[in-house]
Design a protein around this motif. Structure first.
Motif, short mmCIF file in Angstrom:
data_model
loop_
_atom_site.label_atom_id
_atom_site.label_comp_id
_atom_site.label_asym_id
_atom_site.label_seq_id
_atom_site.Cartn_x
_atom_site.Cartn_y
_atom_site.Cartn_z
N ALA A 106 0.83 -1.20 0.00
CA ALA A 106 0.00 0.00 0.00
C ALA A 106 0.87 1.25 0.00
O ALA A 106 0.59 2.22 -0.70
CB ALA A 106 -0.91 0.00 1.23
N GLY A 107 1.94 1.21 0.81
CA GLY A 107 2.79 2.38 0.88
C GLY A 107 3.58 2.59 -0.38
O GLY A 107 3.71 3.72 -0.86
N LEU A 108 4.10 1.52 -0.95
CA LEU A 108 5.13 1.69 -1.97
C LEU A 108 4.73 1.34 -3.40
O LEU A 108 5.03 2.09 -4.32
CB LEU A 108 6.35 0.84 -1.61
N LEU A 109 4.08 0.19 -3.60
CA LEU A 109 4.00 -0.32 -4.97
C LEU A 109 3.19 0.59 -5.89
O LEU A 109 3.59 0.83 -7.03
CB LEU A 109 3.43 -1.74 -4.99
N THR A 110 2.06 1.12 -5.40
CA THR A 110 1.32 2.04 -6.26
C THR A 110 2.14 3.30 -6.52
O THR A 110 2.05 3.87 -7.59
CB THR A 110 -0.01 2.43 -5.60
N LYS A 111 2.94 3.66 -5.51
CA LYS A 111 3.75 4.88 -5.67
C LYS A 111 4.83 4.70 -6.73
O LYS A 111 5.27 5.68 -7.33
CB LYS A 111 4.38 5.27 -4.34
N GLN A 151 -9.05 3.82 0.08
CA GLN A 151 -8.48 5.15 0.29
C GLN A 151 -7.18 5.36 -0.49
O GLN A 151 -6.87 6.48 -0.88
CB GLN A 151 -8.22 5.37 1.78
N ILE A 152 -6.43 4.26 -0.69
CA ILE A 152 -5.21 4.39 -1.50
C ILE A 152 -5.59 4.94 -2.86
O ILE A 152 -4.99 5.89 -3.38
CB ILE A 152 -4.51 3.03 -1.69
N VAL A 153 -6.63 4.32 -3.47
CA VAL A 153 -7.06 4.74 -4.80
C VAL A 153 -7.38 6.23 -4.78
O VAL A 153 -6.95 7.00 -5.65
CB VAL A 153 -8.29 3.92 -5.25
#
Lengths: 176, 490
Positions: free
Chosen positions: B244-249, B299-301
């Motif tokens: 959640a913290g990194l891969l989408t980023k 919420q990430i989205v």
């Protein structure tokens, strides 16, 4: 493949695979080392060794992977270690990462042979890929064993594969 | 420093190899993973300081000339992401070791985790498009393993979606890479802006969209987001925290680089609409859920929408806001998932209907949840406020009133979804059959959660220096990046 469909195993297939094994391993080594300047390389070579293991698995069943002398996970590690170390060693000599050293050696009868340190990288990839195929087969064999235990309907009594009489017959046949 | 940047990929891979070899001893694996991850983290901080004070660092591999060698470049953006990524991965690794869940005890966990470290680090340092693709593959392969390691039915089901979609993404990306090479004759990030500018508009637009689709799928933007809220909750908490913290980023990072550096003149209306849709759909999805992990995943989205909005607005100020927002969002989101991990460890579930009264049982945990929750919603004085303020100010400056309105409404709705977790899990009375007393968890878990939450507070305390660093980063991106690689390796 369901365990039942693998039986009875074919003697002809078994003998053919036994005969093919050394040939395939030689081809794998050949493909690995010609890969420096021509199609081939450690990945393709490792896959060919993987094919040998798969063929063995087809003929001998789960016994094929139980005979493996080393844990595949260690083989994967050794291959990766060799590949990365080959890349990193040039750093110690002030060259850049993955830089290849080249030696030319004159061997009697064969003539001039070019030896490159990047061949060790290929050898690492070769080991790694063969190890991965072996690891997959071990996982399949474990699933196979579990499925058989489930089939006998008695998880406590089913125990290891040896308890299955059908399988014992097969292995005896394959050994002959 | 000839080997310099290569070590950020080679080091963790060497660690992966050693972890495989000592597969029989879990203690040895943990020691190797911790020391490698720790060393890489420290080294990345050194690189960041060097890049900011001296200038970009370039490492070419194999002794080949620059045009054909594998090149790693650390500029401000890459080095910043490298640091924040590695700090997070180290913290989560310690947390996971403390938790010692079933998947963490597998002999495949430590090697896969180190491969993830290698892939993420490599993606932030890749100096050409093809190596970006390769590093994406490394981190994806590692993420497939980590996501499905427990092998529960749920994990296999959502893992299948995750793997299939990411393979499709890789296919689109590698097609994009091939087409970029076919049209421009180079894949070097330093040369591409000039070469792409020389292309006919239609071709450049096609390439831009193709790359946007590939990276957009990775970043989970609307309408390519549906895999994320489906797959992340199935993974064990520490794993979903780092994902959640990194891969989408990593996807957002790639969009930021390609859209601002390579296609600076493209029409951004489409991207702005995508951003708005991503924000709205994400937050509405979050409100509709009744499970902590699923709310957090939606919420990430929604947050990705803010970053895309900033990228779409364009210009130095907007990009600076995006960079700050990314820096704040990584620890905030990670810490929320880490809190969820502690809850799940004790309660065995993250469903709100089966939770309650946690606040009474552990005030510390409630505070650990509230700080990042307020921060994500953008309540001052927490870090999210500063990032959102930056994006919104730029929106007002550029006269894009509607995106500002959407962003503000979505902020309030984010707070609503957070309140849902608060009232469902922390407020009220516990269900009757629950044990009383403090939540049972390993001290390392709460320590690391504290550490990450403290990091988000530190971002507020040092918001000035960090924001000015983000502005320097944005200025770097705005000028042609050819300058970043001509300053050679030290």
């Amino acid at each position: 493949m369901s365990p039942r469909s693998a039986t009875p195993r074919s003697t002809i297939l078994s003998l053919t695979v036994s005969g093919l094994t050394p040939v395939l391993v030689l081809v794998a080594v050949f493909v690995t080392f010609r890969g420096h300047n021509a199609p081939g390389g450690g990945f393709a070579g490792g896959l060919i060794v993987g094919i040998v293991l798969v063929l063995r698995y087809l003929t001998d069943g789960t016994e094929a992977v139980r005979r493996l002398p080393v844990d595949p996970i260690v083989v994967i590690g050794a291959g990766l270690l060799l590949a990365v170390a080959t890349g990193a060693v040039p750093l110690l000599f002030g060259s850049s990462f993955l830089e290849s050293a080249i030696w030319k050696v004159n061997l009697p009868l064969i003539g001039e042979v070019k030896i490159v340190s990047s061949a060790l990288f290929d050898l690492g990839v070769f080991t790694l890929v063969a190890g991965v195929v072996a690891a997959i087969l071990v996982a399949l064999a474990e699933a196979d064993n579990e499925a058989r235990r489930g089939e006998t309907g008695d998880p406590e009594d089913g125990g290891p594969l040896d308890a299955d009489p059908l399988d014992d017959d097969d292995r005896a046949e394959a050994d002959r | 420093m000839t080997g310099g940047l290569a070590l950020f990929v080679a080091g963790p891979l060497l660690g992966t190899a050693l972890c495989f070899i000592v597969a029989r001893s879990q203690t040895a694996q943990r020691v190797i993973a911790l020391s490698v991850s720790g060393a890489v983290t420290v080294a990345s901080i050194a690189v960041l300081v060097h890049v900011d004070t001296v200038g970009p660092v370039t490492t070419s591999m194999g002794g080949w000339p620059d045009a054909i060698s594998i090149t790693f470049v650390a500029d401000r953006l890459g080095a910043l992401m490298l640091v924040i990524g590695n700090v997070m991965m180290f913290a989560v690794l310690v947390y996971a070791i403390g938790q010692g869940s079933r998947d963490e005890r597998s002999p495949w966990y430590a090697p896969a985790y180190l491969a993830l470290v290698a892939g993420v680090s490599g993606a932030f340092l890749a100096g050409d498009l093809f190596n970006l693709f390769v590093c994406f593959e490394i981190l994806l392969m590692a993420s497939y393993v980590l996501m499905t390691l427990e092998g529960s039915d749920d994990q296999i089901r959502s893992g299948t979606t995750y793997v299939v979609l990411n393979v499709v993404e890789s296919l689109v990306l590698v097609t994009g890479v091939a087409l970029v090479f076919a049209t421009t004759g180079t894949l070097s990030m330093a040369e591409l802006p000039d070469r792409l500018a020389a292309l006919p508009d239609g071709v450049a637009l096609g390439l831009s969209l193709l790359l946007l689709i590939a990276f957009g799928l990775k970043a989970a933007v609307f309408p390519l987001f549906s895999w994320l809220p489906d797959s992340y909750p199935a993974a064990p908490s520490p794993v979903s925290a780092v994902f959640a913290g990194l891969l989408t980023k990593v996807g957002v990072y790639a969009i930021l680089r390609t859209q601002t550096q390579w296609f600076p003149d493209s029409n951004r209306t489409l991207l702005l609409v995508i951003a708005a849709a991503t924000m709205v759909v994400g937050v509405l999805g979050a409100i509709a859920q009744a499970d902590i992990k699923r709310i957090l995943s939606f919420q990430i989205v929604s947050s990705i929408g803010y970053m895309i909005a900033g990228i779409a607005l364009g210009g130095v100020a907007a990009v600076a806001a995006v960079v700050f927002y990314i820096v704040h969002h990584i620890p905030v989101k990670t810490s929320l998932f880490l809190v969820d991990g502690i809850v799940e460890q004790d309660e065995g579930t993250s469903e709100l209907s089966r939770l309650g009264g946690l606040g009474r049982r552990s005030g510390f945990l409630a505070v650990l949840f509230l700080i990042p929750a307020f921060s994500l919603a953008g309540i001052p004085p927490f870090s999210g406020f500063i990032g959102k303020l930056g994006v919104i100010t730029v929106g007002l400056d550029q006269g894009e009133w509607w995106i500002v309105a959407v962003a503000l409404v979505v902020s309030i709705l984010t707070l609503v979804s957070m309140m849902k977790i608060w009232t469902g899990a922390f407020w009220g009375a516990a269900p009757d059959n629950r044990p009383r007393g403090v939540l049972r968890h390993h001290p390392l878990m709460s320590t690391m959660t504290w550490f990450v939450v403290a990091l988000t507070l530190a971002i507020v305390m040092f918001a000035g220096p960090i924001y000015s660093f983000a502005e320097r980063t944005a200025a770097d991106l705005a000028v042609a990046p050819t300058a970043t690689t001509t300053v050679g390796a030290p």
